[in-house]
Design a protein around this motif. Structure first.
Motif, short mmCIF file in Angstrom:
data_model
loop_
_atom_site.label_atom_id
_atom_site.label_comp_id
_atom_site.label_asym_id
_atom_site.label_seq_id
_atom_site.Cartn_x
_atom_site.Cartn_y
_atom_site.Cartn_z
N LEU A 45 0.88 -1.17 0.00
CA LEU A 45 0.00 0.00 0.00
C LEU A 45 0.91 1.21 0.00
O LEU A 45 1.46 1.60 1.04
N ASP A 48 1.36 7.60 -2.52
CA ASP A 48 0.64 8.43 -3.49
C ASP A 48 -0.53 7.70 -4.11
O ASP A 48 -1.64 8.22 -4.21
N GLU A 49 -0.24 6.47 -4.53
CA GLU A 49 -1.24 5.70 -5.26
C GLU A 49 -2.47 5.44 -4.37
O GLU A 49 -3.61 5.65 -4.78
N VAL A 50 -2.20 5.03 -3.14
CA VAL A 50 -3.28 4.71 -2.21
C VAL A 50 -4.08 5.96 -1.87
O VAL A 50 -5.29 5.93 -1.76
N ARG A 51 -3.39 7.06 -1.75
CA ARG A 51 -4.08 8.30 -1.41
C ARG A 51 -5.09 8.69 -2.49
O ARG A 51 -6.21 9.08 -2.20
N GLN A 52 -4.66 8.57 -3.73
CA GLN A 52 -5.57 8.91 -4.83
C GLN A 52 -6.80 8.02 -4.82
O GLN A 52 -7.91 8.47 -5.12
N MET A 53 -6.62 6.75 -4.50
CA MET A 53 -7.74 5.82 -4.55
C MET A 53 -8.63 5.90 -3.31
O MET A 53 -9.84 5.80 -3.41
N PHE A 54 -8.00 6.06 -2.15
CA PHE A 54 -8.77 5.99 -0.89
C PHE A 54 -9.31 7.35 -0.46
O PHE A 54 -10.36 7.42 0.16
N SER A 55 -8.53 8.39 -0.68
CA SER A 55 -8.83 9.67 -0.02
C SER A 55 -8.67 10.87 -0.95
O SER A 55 -8.07 11.86 -0.56
N PRO A 56 -9.26 10.80 -2.15
CA PRO A 56 -9.04 11.93 -3.07
C PRO A 56 -9.62 13.24 -2.54
O PRO A 56 -9.19 14.31 -2.94
N HIS A 68 -6.72 9.67 6.83
CA HIS A 68 -6.27 8.80 5.74
C HIS A 68 -5.49 7.59 6.30
O HIS A 68 -5.71 6.45 5.88
#
Ligand SMILES: Nc1ncnc2c1ncn2[C@@H]1O[C@H](COP(=O)(O)OP(=O)(O)OP(=O)(O)O)[C@@H](O)[C@H]1O
Ligand SMILES: [Mg+2]
Length: 188
Positions: A45, A48-56, A68
């Motif tokens: 996890l 950056d990638e997870v942030r975009q998907m989970f918490s835009p 987050h």
């Protein structure tokens, strides 16, 4: 943490924290590769990638960062209890978030701090994060114009300014072996 049939899970969460460019992505991938070779199911996890998907919808205030981290720790826990070796590669600037993640996951959790002075991170800077002002970056940068609280209770501290990527990877894998989270490689 027990699995659905209350047998012990073989999953765990390695929470890898540190400043931007301290090596979280690099080392979590290198460790992940070794664990896959040893037969583990692995999920990374990554920040950056997870942030975009989970918490835009979230920003970078203390409250948003903590919220987050809570989402990520909850998902990490679910994966781990289904036998996945989970690597979380996230700056995690606040001690409260680290403690909350530990409490959420339970016993099969380890906190790994990649300690690296901000000057070294700035020199590496593969994504150009340290160049330019907050206005240019569009967000505050941890370690420069946003705080990074020194971890109080890491299970392992790795100095990523002085070592090699191979040596640091080995250190982390050895730590996971010592914790009993990872099985030794069978054969040669
Ligand atoms: N000894 C070392 N350990 C880790 N990384 C190193 C080392 N020496 C050089 N590097 C380089 O430093 C950079 C670290 O970047 P990386 O993307 O892994 O950091 P990060 O912590 O994931 O940053 P971010 O928070 O921005 O995602 C890479 O380009 C890596 O090759
Ligand atoms: Mg990264």
């Amino acid at each position: 943490m027990s699995g659905p049939a209350s047998r012990p899970s073989t999953g765990f969460v390695a929470w890898i924290e540190g400043l931007p460019c301290s090596g979280k992505t690099t080392l979590s991938r290198a460790v992940g590769e070794q664990l896959r070779d040893a037969g583990h199911k692995v999920e990374i996890l990554d920040g950056d990638e997870v942030r975009q998907m989970f918490s835009p919808e979230l920003g970078f205030s203390r409250k948003d960062r903590e919220f987050h981290a809570r989402r990520v720790s909850y998902v990490a826990r679910m994966l781990a209890r289904n036998d996945v070796a989970v690597m979380v590669a996230m700056i995690t600037p606040y001690e409260t978030s680290r403690q909350a993640a530990r409490a959420t996951v339970g016993e099969r959790f380890t906190e790994i701090w990649l300690r690296c002075p901000v000057e070294v991170c700035r020199q590496r800077d593969p994504k150009g994060l340290y160049r330019g002002s907050p206005l240019v970056r569009g967000t505050k940068l941890t370690g420069v114009d946003d705080p990074f609280e020194e971890p109080l209770n890491p299970d392992l501290t790795v100095d990523t300014a002085s070592g090699t990527i191979e040596g640091e990877t080995r250190r982390i894998v050895e730590h996971l072996l010592q914790r009993g989270f990872v099985r030794p490689r069978s054969g040669g």
